[in-house]
Design a protein around this motif. Structure first.
Motif, mmCIF file in Angstrom:
data_model
loop_
_atom_site.group_PDB
_atom_site.id
_atom_site.type_symbol
_atom_site.label_atom_id
_atom_site.label_comp_id
_atom_site.label_asym_id
_atom_site.label_seq_id
_atom_site.Cartn_x
_atom_site.Cartn_y
_atom_site.Cartn_z
ATOM 1 N N ALA A 86 0.852 -1.197 0.000
ATOM 2 C CA ALA A 86 0.000 0.000 0.000
ATOM 3 C C ALA A 86 0.881 1.238 0.000
ATOM 4 C CB ALA A 86 -0.895 -0.008 1.237
ATOM 5 N N VAL A 87 0.771 2.040 -1.052
ATOM 6 C CA VAL A 87 1.626 3.226 -1.204
ATOM 7 C C VAL A 87 0.950 4.395 -0.488
ATOM 8 C CG1 VAL A 87 2.741 4.774 -2.827
ATOM 9 C CG2 VAL A 87 2.527 2.339 -3.368
ATOM 10 N N SER A 88 1.544 4.775 0.626
ATOM 11 C CA SER A 88 0.918 5.743 1.529
ATOM 12 C C SER A 88 1.520 7.140 1.434
ATOM 13 C CB SER A 88 1.001 5.220 2.967
ATOM 14 O OG SER A 88 2.285 4.715 3.269
ATOM 15 N N LYS A 89 2.271 7.427 0.386
ATOM 16 C CA LYS A 89 2.901 8.751 0.271
ATOM 17 C C LYS A 89 1.833 9.849 0.250
ATOM 18 C CE LYS A 89 3.290 8.953 -4.808
ATOM 19 N NZ LYS A 89 4.207 9.051 -5.939
ATOM 20 N N THR A 90 2.157 10.934 0.897
ATOM 21 C CA THR A 90 1.324 12.141 1.074
ATOM 22 C C THR A 90 0.106 11.902 1.960
ATOM 23 O OG1 THR A 90 -0.263 12.101 -0.795
ATOM 24 C CG2 THR A 90 1.976 12.891 -1.270
ATOM 25 N N LYS A 91 -0.041 10.696 2.495
ATOM 26 C CA LYS A 91 -1.182 10.402 3.358
ATOM 27 C C LYS A 91 -0.743 10.415 4.822
ATOM 28 C CE LYS A 91 -4.048 10.095 0.051
ATOM 29 N NZ LYS A 91 -5.121 11.098 -0.083
ATOM 30 N N PRO A 92 -1.628 10.801 5.739
ATOM 31 C CA PRO A 92 -1.238 10.896 7.149
ATOM 32 C C PRO A 92 -1.075 9.534 7.808
ATOM 33 C CG PRO A 92 -3.576 11.345 6.909
ATOM 34 C CD PRO A 92 -3.031 11.221 5.520
ATOM 35 N N ALA A 93 -0.413 9.534 8.950
ATOM 36 C CA ALA A 93 -0.227 8.299 9.709
ATOM 37 C C ALA A 93 -1.567 7.676 10.078
ATOM 38 C CB ALA A 93 0.600 8.575 10.965
ATOM 39 N N SER A 94 -2.588 8.506 10.274
ATOM 40 C CA SER A 94 -3.911 7.975 10.625
ATOM 41 C C SER A 94 -4.476 7.096 9.521
ATOM 42 C CB SER A 94 -4.870 9.122 10.933
ATOM 43 O OG SER A 94 -4.990 9.994 9.813
ATOM 44 N N ALA A 95 -4.183 7.421 8.260
ATOM 45 C CA ALA A 95 -4.647 6.595 7.145
ATOM 46 C C ALA A 95 -3.934 5.243 7.149
ATOM 47 C CB ALA A 95 -4.417 7.311 5.821
ATOM 48 N N VAL A 96 -2.647 5.256 7.488
ATOM 49 C CA VAL A 96 -1.909 3.999 7.604
ATOM 50 C C VAL A 96 -2.493 3.155 8.733
ATOM 51 C CG1 VAL A 96 0.346 2.970 8.132
ATOM 52 C CG2 VAL A 96 0.206 4.978 6.634
ATOM 53 N N GLU A 97 -2.798 3.775 9.853
ATOM 54 C CA GLU A 97 -3.409 3.047 10.973
ATOM 55 C C GLU A 97 -4.735 2.414 10.566
ATOM 56 O OE1 GLU A 97 -2.307 4.487 15.295
ATOM 57 O OE2 GLU A 97 -3.180 6.144 14.152
ATOM 58 N N GLU A 98 -5.504 3.155 9.780
ATOM 59 C CA GLU A 98 -6.799 2.648 9.318
ATOM 60 C C GLU A 98 -6.611 1.422 8.421
ATOM 61 O OE1 GLU A 98 -10.532 4.579 6.946
ATOM 62 O OE2 GLU A 98 -9.358 5.934 8.196
ATOM 63 N N ALA A 99 -5.620 1.506 7.537
ATOM 64 C CA ALA A 99 -5.328 0.362 6.672
ATOM 65 C C ALA A 99 -4.813 -0.817 7.485
ATOM 66 C CB ALA A 99 -4.318 0.763 5.601
ATOM 67 N N ALA A 100 -3.968 -0.534 8.477
ATOM 68 C CA ALA A 100 -3.429 -1.600 9.324
ATOM 69 C C ALA A 100 -4.545 -2.307 10.085
ATOM 70 C CB ALA A 100 -2.396 -1.035 10.287
ATOM 71 N N ALA A 101 -5.548 -1.540 10.509
ATOM 72 C CA ALA A 101 -6.685 -2.132 11.215
ATOM 73 C C ALA A 101 -7.472 -3.083 10.317
ATOM 74 C CB ALA A 101 -7.600 -1.029 11.741
ATOM 75 N N ALA A 102 -7.336 -2.886 8.995
ATOM 76 C CA ALA A 102 -8.000 -3.767 8.027
ATOM 77 C C ALA A 102 -7.085 -4.897 7.568
ATOM 78 C CB ALA A 102 -8.472 -2.947 6.833
ATOM 79 N N GLY A 103 -5.938 -5.050 8.251
ATOM 80 C CA GLY A 103 -5.064 -6.173 7.970
ATOM 81 C C GLY A 103 -3.914 -5.893 7.017
ATOM 82 N N GLN A 104 -3.755 -4.642 6.575
ATOM 83 C CA GLN A 104 -2.660 -4.300 5.673
ATOM 84 C C GLN A 104 -1.416 -3.973 6.494
ATOM 85 O OE1 GLN A 104 -2.441 -4.485 2.377
ATOM 86 N NE2 GLN A 104 -0.352 -3.697 2.373
ATOM 87 N N LEU A 105 -0.306 -4.642 6.217
ATOM 88 C CA LEU A 105 0.894 -4.442 7.031
ATOM 89 C C LEU A 105 2.072 -3.870 6.254
ATOM 90 C CD1 LEU A 105 0.827 -7.712 9.179
ATOM 91 C CD2 LEU A 105 -0.056 -5.442 9.767
ATOM 92 N N ALA A 106 2.096 -3.991 4.928
ATOM 93 C CA ALA A 106 3.232 -3.520 4.126
ATOM 94 C C ALA A 106 2.892 -2.180 3.480
ATOM 95 C CB ALA A 106 3.596 -4.542 3.055
ATOM 96 N N PHE A 107 3.740 -1.177 3.722
ATOM 97 C CA PHE A 107 3.490 0.173 3.229
ATOM 98 C C PHE A 107 4.716 0.716 2.494
ATOM 99 C CE2 PHE A 107 0.568 -0.560 6.668
ATOM 100 C CZ PHE A 107 -0.617 -0.030 6.178
ATOM 101 N N GLY A 108 4.451 1.448 1.405
ATOM 102 C CA GLY A 108 5.512 2.028 0.588
ATOM 103 C C GLY A 108 5.506 3.540 0.679
#
Length: 235
Positions: A33-55
């Motif tokens: 999941a490419v999280s550039k320009t997105k806040p840490a809160s968006a990464v947390e939301e994705a992580a809560a849905a089971g996504q663990l790898a971020f670019g």
């Protein structure tokens, strides 16, 4: 269900369908999941849905997010942007993967700057498969020499290849380029036992990349929505 959770579900279904069409196991394909320009809160939301790898494409932004989310040690951070020499230490110290090694000098700096207490940095060699002047990466003919040099560095672990093919709307032309990368990847695997990753495919060419043999697709907007380039940080 939040929009990010819904989007992740849709992307995973698309990956699964593409894999099944060409007789592959969807479990062979990692979603980055490419999280550039997105806040840490968006990464947390994705992580809560089971996504663990971020670019992340921008070093400083990525480091700030890694630090902000230090309470989530299961997250795996990949640096996927062009890497300037003066930012190599931050990548070596904070990321688990670097997808954009395209010259020995950068590889040597990452090796020398990787903390001794950390596991070796997983690296991919970036190939400029479409021979675009605007793109980073080496030509395919330079790959054997660089791979040999990178594989010899003790604080790095050569895991495979990455490419960003030129935009192409025709599926068959997408597939032809992706198959070139897949052939290079297969050749590399014969020589280096740790090689297991072909980072290839984004939103517009994911199906062709999976058909050719990609093991990792990099998806951003389809998960997180349009990027806010007005807030784009410096690298």
């Amino acid at each position: 269900m939040t929009s990010i959770q819904h989007n992740l579900q849709q992307v995973r279904q698309r990956i699964s369908a593409a894999a099944q069409r060409c007789g592959r196991d969807p479990q062979e394909i990692t979603l980055l999941a490419v999280s550039k320009t997105k806040p840490a809160s968006a990464v947390e939301e994705a992580a809560a849905a089971g996504q663990l790898a971020f670019g992340e494409n921008y070093v400083q932004e990525g480091v700030e997010k890694i630090q902000a989310l230090a309470a989530h040690p299961s997250l795996q951070w990949h640096f996927i942007g062009p890497l300037q020499s003066n930012k190599s230490r931050l990548v070596a110290e904070h990321f688990a993967w670097c997808h954009t090694v395209d010259r020995l000098r950068i590889a040597q700096r990452l090796n020398d700057q990787r903390p001794a207490a950390a596991p070796p940095l997983n690296v991919l060699i970036q190939v400029n498969i479409s021979d675009e002047n605007s793109k980073s990466g080496i030509m395919l003919e330079a790959l054997p020499e660089l791979a040999q040099a990178v594989a010899a560095l003790p604080r790095l672990r050569l895991r495979g290849l990455m490419a960003i093919p030129a935009p192409e709307s025709d599926y068959q032309r997408q597939l032809a380029v992706c198959q070139q990368m897949a052939a290079a990847f297969a050749s590399l695997k014969l020589h280096y036992p740790d090689v297991d990753t072909l980072s290839l495919g984004m939103s517009d060419d994911m199906e062709a990349a999976i058909a050719a043999g990609s093991t990792m697709v990099r998806i951003g907007t389809a998960i997180f929505g349009a990027r806010d380039y007005a807030q784009q940080p410096q690298q």
